[in-house]
Write an enzyme that holds these catalytic residues in place. Sequence first.
Site, short mmCIF file in Angstrom:
data_model
loop_
_atom_site.label_atom_id
_atom_site.label_comp_id
_atom_site.label_asym_id
_atom_site.label_seq_id
_atom_site.Cartn_x
_atom_site.Cartn_y
_atom_site.Cartn_z
N ASP A 172 0.84 -1.20 0.00
CA ASP A 172 0.00 0.00 0.00
C ASP A 172 0.87 1.25 0.00
O ASP A 172 1.99 1.23 0.51
CB ASP A 172 -0.91 -0.02 1.24
CG ASP A 172 -2.06 0.96 1.11
OD1 ASP A 172 -2.29 1.49 0.00
OD2 ASP A 172 -2.73 1.22 2.13
N GLY A 173 0.35 2.31 -0.57
CA GLY A 173 1.04 3.60 -0.50
C GLY A 173 1.66 4.05 -1.82
O GLY A 173 2.37 5.05 -1.86
N ASN A 174 1.37 3.34 -2.91
CA ASN A 174 1.93 3.73 -4.21
C ASN A 174 1.46 5.12 -4.62
O ASN A 174 2.24 5.93 -5.12
CB ASN A 174 1.51 2.74 -5.31
CG ASN A 174 2.10 1.36 -5.10
OD1 ASN A 174 2.89 1.15 -4.19
ND2 ASN A 174 1.72 0.42 -5.95
N TRP B 29 3.09 7.79 -2.51
CA TRP B 29 4.51 7.90 -2.90
C TRP B 29 4.63 8.82 -4.11
O TRP B 29 5.48 9.69 -4.17
CB TRP B 29 5.05 6.51 -3.22
CG TRP B 29 6.51 6.45 -3.55
CD1 TRP B 29 7.53 6.17 -2.70
CD2 TRP B 29 7.12 6.63 -4.85
NE1 TRP B 29 8.73 6.19 -3.36
CE2 TRP B 29 8.50 6.47 -4.68
CE3 TRP B 29 6.62 6.93 -6.12
CZ2 TRP B 29 9.41 6.59 -5.74
CZ3 TRP B 29 7.51 7.05 -7.17
CH2 TRP B 29 8.89 6.88 -6.98
N HIS C 1 2.86 3.03 -8.94
CA HIS C 1 2.76 1.59 -9.22
C HIS C 1 4.01 1.11 -9.95
O HIS C 1 4.53 0.04 -9.66
CB HIS C 1 1.51 1.30 -10.07
CG HIS C 1 0.22 1.68 -9.39
ND1 HIS C 1 -0.01 1.42 -8.07
CD2 HIS C 1 -0.89 2.31 -9.86
CE1 HIS C 1 -1.23 1.86 -7.74
NE2 HIS C 1 -1.78 2.41 -8.82
N SER D 42 -7.29 -5.91 -5.89
CA SER D 42 -8.47 -6.48 -5.23
C SER D 42 -9.68 -6.36 -6.15
O SER D 42 -9.69 -5.55 -7.09
CB SER D 42 -8.74 -5.76 -3.91
OG SER D 42 -9.25 -4.48 -4.18
N TRP E 184 -11.42 -2.42 -9.07
CA TRP E 184 -12.04 -2.08 -10.36
C TRP E 184 -12.70 -0.70 -10.29
O TRP E 184 -13.00 -0.11 -11.30
CB TRP E 184 -13.09 -3.12 -10.76
CG TRP E 184 -12.53 -4.46 -11.10
CD1 TRP E 184 -12.64 -5.60 -10.36
CD2 TRP E 184 -11.76 -4.82 -12.26
NE1 TRP E 184 -11.99 -6.64 -10.97
CE2 TRP E 184 -11.44 -6.20 -12.15
CE3 TRP E 184 -11.30 -4.12 -13.39
CZ2 TRP E 184 -10.69 -6.88 -13.11
CZ3 TRP E 184 -10.55 -4.81 -14.35
CH2 TRP E 184 -10.26 -6.16 -14.20
N ARG F 160 -11.37 1.95 -9.41
CA ARG F 160 -10.39 3.01 -9.72
C ARG F 160 -10.58 3.49 -11.16
O ARG F 160 -11.19 2.79 -11.97
CB ARG F 160 -8.98 2.47 -9.53
CG ARG F 160 -8.73 2.18 -8.07
CD ARG F 160 -7.31 1.78 -7.81
NE ARG F 160 -7.17 1.56 -6.38
CZ ARG F 160 -6.06 1.78 -5.68
NH1 ARG F 160 -4.97 2.20 -6.30
NH2 ARG F 160 -6.03 1.58 -4.39
N LEU G 212 10.70 -21.19 -3.58
CA LEU G 212 9.67 -20.28 -3.08
C LEU G 212 8.38 -20.38 -3.91
O LEU G 212 8.43 -20.40 -5.14
CB LEU G 212 10.21 -18.84 -3.15
CG LEU G 212 9.22 -17.72 -2.82
CD1 LEU G 212 8.96 -17.66 -1.32
CD2 LEU G 212 9.75 -16.37 -3.30
N ARG H 58 -5.65 -1.77 8.45
CA ARG H 58 -6.83 -2.45 7.91
C ARG H 58 -6.41 -3.77 7.28
O ARG H 58 -5.27 -3.92 6.85
CB ARG H 58 -7.47 -1.63 6.78
CG ARG H 58 -8.33 -0.50 7.20
CD ARG H 58 -9.12 0.03 6.00
NE ARG H 58 -8.24 0.65 5.01
CZ ARG H 58 -7.81 1.89 5.08
NH1 ARG H 58 -8.17 2.67 6.08
NH2 ARG H 58 -7.01 2.39 4.15
N GLU I 10 0.59 -13.08 12.61
CA GLU I 10 1.10 -11.90 13.32
C GLU I 10 1.09 -10.74 12.32
O GLU I 10 1.51 -10.90 11.16
CB GLU I 10 2.54 -12.16 13.79
CG GLU I 10 2.65 -13.24 14.84
CD GLU I 10 1.96 -12.84 16.16
OE1 GLU I 10 2.01 -11.66 16.52
OE2 GLU I 10 1.38 -13.73 16.80
C1 FPP Z 1 -1.78 0.12 -3.37
O1 FPP Z 1 -1.38 1.45 -3.42
C2 FPP Z 1 -1.22 -0.64 -4.48
C3 FPP Z 1 -1.94 -1.30 -5.44
C4 FPP Z 1 -3.41 -1.29 -5.44
C5 FPP Z 1 -1.31 -2.01 -6.55
C6 FPP Z 1 -0.01 -2.70 -6.27
C7 FPP Z 1 0.63 -2.97 -7.58
C8 FPP Z 1 1.97 -2.95 -7.83
C9 FPP Z 1 3.01 -2.72 -6.82
C10 FPP Z 1 2.47 -3.13 -9.23
C11 FPP Z 1 2.18 -4.45 -9.89
C12 FPP Z 1 2.43 -5.64 -9.05
C13 FPP Z 1 3.07 -6.78 -9.42
C14 FPP Z 1 3.04 -7.93 -8.47
C15 FPP Z 1 3.84 -6.93 -10.65
P1 FPP Z 1 -2.46 2.62 -3.58
O2 FPP Z 1 -2.56 2.96 -5.01
O3 FPP Z 1 -3.74 2.20 -2.93
O4 FPP Z 1 -1.75 3.76 -2.75
P2 FPP Z 1 -2.44 4.95 -1.93
O5 FPP Z 1 -3.21 4.29 -0.81
O6 FPP Z 1 -1.26 5.73 -1.44
O7 FPP Z 1 -3.31 5.71 -2.88
#
Ligand code: FPP
Length: 260
Positions: free
Chosen positions: A37-39, A42, A54, A82, A86, A88, A148, A211, A224
């Site tokens: 989370d947090g893309n 960022w 992302h 998730s 969709w 978004r 793995l 969450r 954990e």
């Molecule tokens: C949550 O951040 C991140 C996602 C919903 C997508 C995660 C996807 C990737 C890291 C790239 C593709 C993955 C793979 C495995 C190749 P957010 O967008 O909800 O961040 P925010 O809460 O700061 O808005």
Amino acid sequence: MSLQDLLTVVPAGSEEEELVRSIDFGRLPRHVAVIMDGNGRWAKLRHKRRVEGHRAGIHAVRDTIETSARIGLEVLTLYAFSIENWKRPQSEVSTLMSLLKKYLRSELDTLLRNNIRFRVLGRPHELPADVQEELQRAEERTSANEGLSFNIALNYGGRAEITDAVRELFRELLHDGRDPSRIDERALAAHLYTAGQPDPDLLIRTSGELRISNFLLWQIAYAEIWVTDVLWPDFRRRHLLQAIGDYQKRDRRYGGITTV
Ligand code: FPP
């Protein structure tokens, strides 16, 4: 894969080396699950578009898979998309799908070379056809690997997973004319997307949110939970090592009494 293997990539005398040496390799979590989370935040902090977050998140994905394989974890699950995602904007969804496709194309050789088995958790049949093809190819090509197990939760929902499992279980029972009152936890778990894999021992969530977000609802019963303020694109080996180190300090009681 082991302590020695990790030490080959960690700078000598660094804080990371200290972290590696503090880990008890005989008591590793078998399964680590991560809510990435947090893309978006960022990207926002850098005045960039959300999709850049992302894109940057892919580096963290690579680093986490490589470290998990070197440590010798059995299973790593990353929550990539998730069922709720969709909602978004369409442009963000299609960038995520194309990032995923590109990732699978470019990393398949690395997965194969490192004996990593790839598996999708979710409802992949609802994804675009080209993404489905790429996922299927990666699953098939890595199916004999015994290192793995790397799961991507994609078009995934914890409630949807339990619903799918119950539906499948009932279908089988009706078909075989068996008594539904004989359903038990083991039978249900055997119909989850994670069938055959151990439940997560450690659940990591980045970006400080507290969450579960409909993730592995059944499987995390005794996991954990470790939350960090680090935003996903900044998550690296040292954070995973910290999480595992902290996990090893916890007293897991499974509803029983403390043992120390
Ligand atoms: C949550 O951040 C991140 C996602 C919903 C997508 C995660 C996807 C990737 C890291 C790239 C593709 C993955 C793979 C495995 C190749 P957010 O967008 O909800 O961040 P925010 O809460 O700061 O808005």
